[in-house]
Enzyme design. Structure first.
Site: not given
Length: 223
Positions: A85, A194, A196
């Site tokens: 990002c 994302h 994560e």
């Protein structure tokens, strides 16, 4: 293996990135934006957020942080580097990746679970996936539209450097549904969604983002 996770002023997702690194089986090392010392890490993650408040434009100031000077040198020497990002925006500003991330085409901030297709499984960050595998991970951005000139786009397509594409409707107006790209060497990857935030079903929509982090371990173990 030690993986550095950079914190800039305004970074939001460094803790989740560090958690993902630990889930994958590596040691997460915190790297501060003003410190040029990378503390012996084997790879680096630039996490999401709003580094330096996104002043001027996203990633424009972060690119000149002390830690980035060391990261750029190491990345050019082959160190694995993942920008997620805002981290993707920093990589483009640092000219480690081509193109730019601009305002979403509908001028709204997006925050939703997004299906993407893994297009390249040879980079340091995608070897755990199969070609064309579709996964669901969160997408949250206001300036996530990947743009580049026609010549750059043709090179990315022809050289197989598109890491992932959005599946279905284009969420932000990115050219050719591009969600992530890699450099020619395959060690530097920028990804707008994302992974994560999707490493287990307790905290994410799926555990399907974990493969980005286990891929790093597999890639490094093969060297």
């Amino acid at each position: 293996m030690k993986v550095g996770v950079v914190t800039f002023p305004g970074t939001l997702d460094d803790r989740d990135a560090a958690r993902a690194v630990r889930f994958a089986g590596a040691q997460a090392i915190s790297l501060w934006h003003g410190d040029a010392d990378l503390h012996g890490v084997d790879a680096v993650i630039l996490p999401g957020g709003f580094s330096y408040g996104d002043y001027l434009r996203c990633g424009a100031i972060s690119r000149f942080a002390s830690v980035m000077q060391s990261i750029i040198k190491r990345a050019n020497d082959g160190m694995p580097l993942l920008g997620i990002c805002n981290g993707f925006q920093v990589l483009c500003e640092a000219h480690l990746l081509p193109g730019a991330l601009t305002r979403n085409h509908e001028l709204h901030f997006l925050c939703r679970d997004q299906k993407i297709s893994i297009e390249n499984t040879t980079s340091a960050w995608t070897t755990s996936y199969s070609q064309g595998q579709e996964i669901v991970i969160p997408l949250k951005n206001g300036e996530g539209s990947f743009q580049c000139d026609d010549q750059t786009l043709a090179a990315l397509e022809n050289e197989g450097r598109i890491i992932a594409r959005y599946v279905g409707e284009n969420p932000n107006g990115s050219r050719n549904l591009i969600a992530g790209i890699t450099n020619e060497r395959g060690n530097v990857v920028g990804l707008m969604p994302h992974p994560e935030h999707a490493i287990d079903t307790l905290t994410g929509p799926t555990p399907e983002g974990l493969g980005f982090f286990t891929s790093l371990l597999h890639s490094m173990a093969g060297k």
